[in-house]
Write an enzyme that holds these catalytic residues in place. Structure first.
Site, PDB file in Angstrom:
ATOM      1  N   PHE A 150       6.082  -7.405 -46.259  1.00  0.00           N
ATOM      2  CA  PHE A 150       6.596  -8.778 -46.116  1.00  0.00           C
ATOM      3  C   PHE A 150       5.990  -9.521 -44.937  1.00  0.00           C
ATOM      4  CE2 PHE A 150       9.244  -6.876 -42.846  1.00  0.00           C
ATOM      5  CZ  PHE A 150       9.372  -7.913 -41.928  1.00  0.00           C
ATOM      6  N   LYS A 174       0.825  -6.189 -55.951  1.00  0.00           N
ATOM      7  CA  LYS A 174       2.294  -6.075 -55.947  1.00  0.00           C
ATOM      8  C   LYS A 174       2.731  -6.483 -54.546  1.00  0.00           C
ATOM      9  CE  LYS A 174       5.644  -4.172 -54.979  1.00  0.00           C
ATOM     10  NZ  LYS A 174       6.619  -4.859 -54.088  1.00  0.00           N
ATOM     11  N   GLU A 177       8.668  -8.098 -52.285  1.00  0.00           N
ATOM     12  CA  GLU A 177       9.659  -8.877 -53.038  1.00  0.00           C
ATOM     13  C   GLU A 177      10.440  -9.827 -52.122  1.00  0.00           C
ATOM     14  OE1 GLU A 177       9.512  -5.732 -52.270  1.00  0.00           O
ATOM     15  OE2 GLU A 177      11.375  -4.622 -52.690  1.00  0.00           O
ATOM     16  N   SER A 227       5.744   0.423 -44.441  1.00  0.00           N
ATOM     17  CA  SER A 227       6.315   1.372 -43.479  1.00  0.00           C
ATOM     18  C   SER A 227       5.750   2.775 -43.731  1.00  0.00           C
ATOM     19  CB  SER A 227       7.835   1.368 -43.607  1.00  0.00           C
ATOM     20  OG  SER A 227       8.187   1.693 -44.939  1.00  0.00           O
ATOM     21  N   CYS A 282       2.790  -5.380 -37.175  1.00  0.00           N
ATOM     22  CA  CYS A 282       2.405  -3.967 -36.985  1.00  0.00           C
ATOM     23  C   CYS A 282       1.583  -3.798 -35.714  1.00  0.00           C
ATOM     24  CB  CYS A 282       1.622  -3.463 -38.183  1.00  0.00           C
ATOM     25  SG  CYS A 282       0.023  -4.234 -38.309  1.00  0.00           S
ATOM     26  N   GLU A 384      10.000   3.127 -34.944  1.00  0.00           N
ATOM     27  CA  GLU A 384       9.585   1.719 -34.979  1.00  0.00           C
ATOM     28  C   GLU A 384      10.831   0.852 -35.176  1.00  0.00           C
ATOM     29  OE1 GLU A 384       7.587   0.261 -38.589  1.00  0.00           O
ATOM     30  OE2 GLU A 384       6.117  -0.714 -37.291  1.00  0.00           O
TER      31      GLU A 384
HETATM   32  P1  NAD Z   1       8.049  -1.508 -46.779  1.00  0.00           P
HETATM   33  O1  NAD Z   1       7.481  -0.125 -46.654  1.00  0.00           O
HETATM   34  O2  NAD Z   1       9.509  -1.647 -46.914  1.00  0.00           O
HETATM   35  O3  NAD Z   1       7.424  -2.237 -48.074  1.00  0.00           O
HETATM   36  C1  NAD Z   1       6.039  -2.288 -48.302  1.00  0.00           C
HETATM   37  C2  NAD Z   1       5.801  -2.339 -49.801  1.00  0.00           C
HETATM   38  O4  NAD Z   1       6.292  -1.140 -50.403  1.00  0.00           O
HETATM   39  C3  NAD Z   1       6.502  -3.498 -50.492  1.00  0.00           C
HETATM   40  O5  NAD Z   1       5.646  -4.065 -51.452  1.00  0.00           O
HETATM   41  C4  NAD Z   1       7.720  -2.840 -51.132  1.00  0.00           C
HETATM   42  O6  NAD Z   1       8.130  -3.478 -52.321  1.00  0.00           O
HETATM   43  C5  NAD Z   1       7.237  -1.427 -51.424  1.00  0.00           C
HETATM   44  N1  NAD Z   1       8.324  -0.438 -51.359  1.00  0.00           N
HETATM   45  C6  NAD Z   1       9.421  -0.485 -50.545  1.00  0.00           C
HETATM   46  N2  NAD Z   1      10.195   0.601 -50.753  1.00  0.00           N
HETATM   47  C7  NAD Z   1       9.564   1.350 -51.690  1.00  0.00           C
HETATM   48  C8  NAD Z   1       9.875   2.597 -52.321  1.00  0.00           C
HETATM   49  N3  NAD Z   1      10.976   3.285 -52.017  1.00  0.00           N
HETATM   50  N4  NAD Z   1       9.007   3.071 -53.237  1.00  0.00           N
HETATM   51  C9  NAD Z   1       7.892   2.402 -53.554  1.00  0.00           C
HETATM   52  N5  NAD Z   1       7.562   1.210 -53.003  1.00  0.00           N
HETATM   53  C10 NAD Z   1       8.373   0.688 -52.074  1.00  0.00           C
HETATM   54  O7  NAD Z   1       7.472  -2.356 -45.549  1.00  0.00           O
HETATM   55  P2  NAD Z   1       7.895  -3.828 -45.093  1.00  0.00           P
HETATM   56  O8  NAD Z   1       9.249  -3.778 -44.488  1.00  0.00           O
HETATM   57  O9  NAD Z   1       7.629  -4.788 -46.185  1.00  0.00           O
HETATM   58  O10 NAD Z   1       6.810  -4.099 -43.954  1.00  0.00           O
HETATM   59  C11 NAD Z   1       6.978  -3.719 -42.613  1.00  0.00           C
HETATM   60  C12 NAD Z   1       6.272  -2.411 -42.323  1.00  0.00           C
HETATM   61  O11 NAD Z   1       4.870  -2.542 -42.606  1.00  0.00           O
HETATM   62  C13 NAD Z   1       6.342  -2.021 -40.846  1.00  0.00           C
HETATM   63  O12 NAD Z   1       6.549  -0.636 -40.777  1.00  0.00           O
HETATM   64  C14 NAD Z   1       4.962  -2.393 -40.306  1.00  0.00           C
HETATM   65  O13 NAD Z   1       4.562  -1.671 -39.173  1.00  0.00           O
HETATM   66  C15 NAD Z   1       4.114  -2.069 -41.486  1.00  0.00           C
HETATM   67  N6  NAD Z   1       2.831  -2.765 -41.435  1.00  0.00           N
HETATM   68  C16 NAD Z   1       1.712  -2.018 -41.186  1.00  0.00           C
HETATM   69  C17 NAD Z   1       0.475  -2.622 -41.100  1.00  0.00           C
HETATM   70  C18 NAD Z   1      -0.758  -1.808 -40.848  1.00  0.00           C
HETATM   71  O14 NAD Z   1      -1.863  -2.291 -41.110  1.00  0.00           O
HETATM   72  N7  NAD Z   1      -0.628  -0.591 -40.372  1.00  0.00           N
HETATM   73  C19 NAD Z   1       0.368  -4.011 -41.281  1.00  0.00           C
HETATM   74  C20 NAD Z   1       1.539  -4.754 -41.536  1.00  0.00           C
HETATM   75  C21 NAD Z   1       2.763  -4.096 -41.616  1.00  0.00           C
END
Ligand code: NAD
Length: 499
Positions: A150, A174, A177, A227, A282, A384
């Site tokens: 997000f 994808k 959401e 994450s 991040c 985090e």
């Molecule tokens: P998230 O892991 O909740 O979601 C990321 C994606 O995974 C979304 O598209 C979501 O729909 C999907 N998803 C969520 N739960 C899932 C599940 N149980 N099974 C399969 N798919 C699932 O992450 P977020 O809250 O959207 O984003 C924040 C996180 O992203 C933080 O941890 C941040 O550090 C990390 N981030 C990392 C980088 C990097 O380059 N390392 C860059 C930006 C953000």
């Protein structure tokens, strides 16, 4: 009435048919602004079929023409900059200048992708053996997918789809959401730029859509950002089904502050890097490591009034330092960590938990928090938080300060502030972290370098953007060629050599 969002499949807006939806909020007000459909396996499959049908003709399109689509897309985004930034700020919560930065850092990867005629060139050796030439080609993988978080709803989708598409692949995006409108709008602009239908499909959804991507035999590669637990899950499941995968996860970025650093510069850098975008980056700095008690005391003295004076405002307020967080749940989780830090014995120097935005009481706001005396055994140090919370961990000397980020389970970014070149050089050489800043608080590499964290911040071998992205989305074929005039008579039974 709340708007109903859609998928973009085969170049058409398609209504969700699964019957499942998720609310999309405007964090400024807390209202539900739209409902996003959550795709079923069948809907994901329909996108893959469209992508598969469109991909061969796109791969056969010459690289200059593929580059021109990206160039046109770049111009369309620039023309629609204000509209995109406002949509992004409203749905994510970050301020408009920050939303513009989100778009800009994505467009820089689009600019890089415009160099595909050069980037996708193979190698050639004339006369590798008697009458033999040898060359390599970089061919697209076919249908590939990106799953994005997000917190950068413009930048990260572009980091994924621009190098993939320009290399001749068809792409399934994808997006998160929680803020899917900007990714949808970007895909529409790609179509307007002349991208053939079916080459970029947006399938909205949750775990159901993600699992369908991971198991689909026609999807050859998956790029993920989010994450760490989900990154690890996606990497494991995608590679188990034979896909190429690189998955980027969470972070705990430290800033080491040496006693010789300019502490006003440091405090400004920490305020921007720690609290910008409400800490939902991040590459945010979430841990400050002053070296020596005196440095620590002076730093706390400089930081405290700055954190107290942070201006939390509407995303549309040009004077706001940061806006609301993405959801009410994100605010609750972050406040929970602040409660935990107090229980664990850290000293809460500035408490932003009770911040209320007058007139917007239902919005997802939280003030900046500052902890001192955080120690490495505390959960608020290990995990985090992803909110506007900065922890100060006091290190007695440089060696301890170097050890802290090096031994942390995450290894995304790190920074050191010092005037001493030898110390900076020692730090950048030895620290066990993927991206390093020297007197730079958020060391996000530019598009022509690669971006990726180490340890549990990144799973898989090739990084995002830069030359790695073209390698990730292509496979190398090597051709050894000889024409009949160079062929010797008689069968050869030993392994061919070039002698
Ligand atoms: P998230 O892991 O909740 O979601 C990321 C994606 O995974 C979304 O598209 C979501 O729909 C999907 N998803 C969520 N739960 C899932 C599940 N149980 N099974 C399969 N798919 C699932 O992450 P977020 O809250 O959207 O984003 C924040 C996180 O992203 C933080 O941890 C941040 O550090 C990390 N981030 C990392 C980088 C990097 O380059 N390392 C860059 C930006 C953000």
């Amino acid at each position: 009435m709340t708007a109903e969002l859609y998928h973009l499949i085969g170049g058409e807006k398609v209504k969700g048919t699964s019957g499942r939806f998720s609310d999309v909020f405007w964090p400024m007000t807390g209202e539900v602004a739209a409902k996003v459909p959550l795709a079923s396996e069948e809907e994901l499959r329909a996108a893959v079929e469209n992508a598969k049908a469109a991909q061969p003709a796109w791969a056969a399109t010459n690289p200059q023409k593929r580059a021109r689509v990206m160039l046109k897309f770049l111009h369309l985004c620039q023309e629609n900059y204000d509209e995109l930034a406002e949509l992004l700020a409203r749905e994510h919560g970050k301020t408009i200048p920050d939303a513009k930065g989100d778009i800009q850092r994505g467009l820089e990867v689009v600019e890089f992708a415009c160099g595909i005629p050069h980037l996708q060139k193979g190698e050639f050796t004339e006369g590798a053996g008697p009458g033999i030439d040898m060359f390599s080609m970089r061919q697209p993988l076919g249908v590939v997918a990106g799953i994005t978080p997000f917190n950068f709803p413009a930048m990260i989708p572009m980091w994924k789809f621009a190098p993939a598409i320009v290399s001749g692949n068809a792409f399934i995006l994808k997006p998160s959401e929680r803020d899917p409108s900007v990714p949808l709008r970007l895909a529409e602009l790609m179509l307007e730029a002349g991208l053939p239908k079916g080459i970029l499909n947006v399938v909205n959804g949750d775990k159901v859509a993600v699992d369908a991507i991971l198991d689909d035999p026609d999807i050859k590669a998956v790029g993920f950002v989010g994450s760490t637990p989900i990154a690890e899950y996606v990497y494991t499941r995608a590679t188990a089904s034979g896909k190429r995968a690189h998955c980027f996860g969470g972070a705990k970025n430290h800033m080491v502050i040496m006693p010789d650093a300019d502490l006003d510069q440091v405090a400004d850098a920490l305020i921007g890097a720690g609290y910008g975008s409400a800490g939902e980056r991040c590459m945010a700095i979430s841990v400050a490591v002053p070296v020596g008690e005196e440095t620590a005391n002076r730093l706390i003295e400089k930081l405290t009034p700055r954190v107290e004076a942070l201006k939390i405002g509407l995303s549309t307020d040009p004077d706001a330092d940061f806006g609301p967080m993405v959801t009410a749940e994100a605010v609750e989780r972050t406040k929970g960590y602040v409660d935990l830090g107090i229980e664990e014995g850290a000293k809460l120097v500035v408490d932003g938990r009770d911040f209320v935005m007058q007139g917007y009481e239902d919005g997802f706001y939280m003030g900046g928090c500052l902890f001192d005396n955080v120690t490495p055994d505390m959960r608020i140090y290990k995990e985090e938080i992803f909110g506007p919370v900065l922890s100060v961990v006091r290190a007695k000397d440089y060696e301890e300060a170097l050890r802290l980020p090096s031994e942390h389970e995450y290894g995304n970014g790190v920074a050191i502030y010092t005037r001493d070149g030898d110390t900076a050089r020692d730090f950048m050489t030895k620290v066990n972290v993927g991206m390093v800043g020297v007197n730079v608080p958020i060391p996000v590499p530019l598009a022509y370098y690669t971006f990726g964290g180490w340890k549990r911040s990144g799973f898989g071998d090739l990084n995002q953007h830069g030359p790695d992205a073209i390698r990730f989305y292509t496979k190398t074929k090597t051709v050894t060629q000889r024409w009949p005039s160079g062929v010797k008579e008689g069968a050869e039974f030993s392994i061919p050599t070039m002698d």
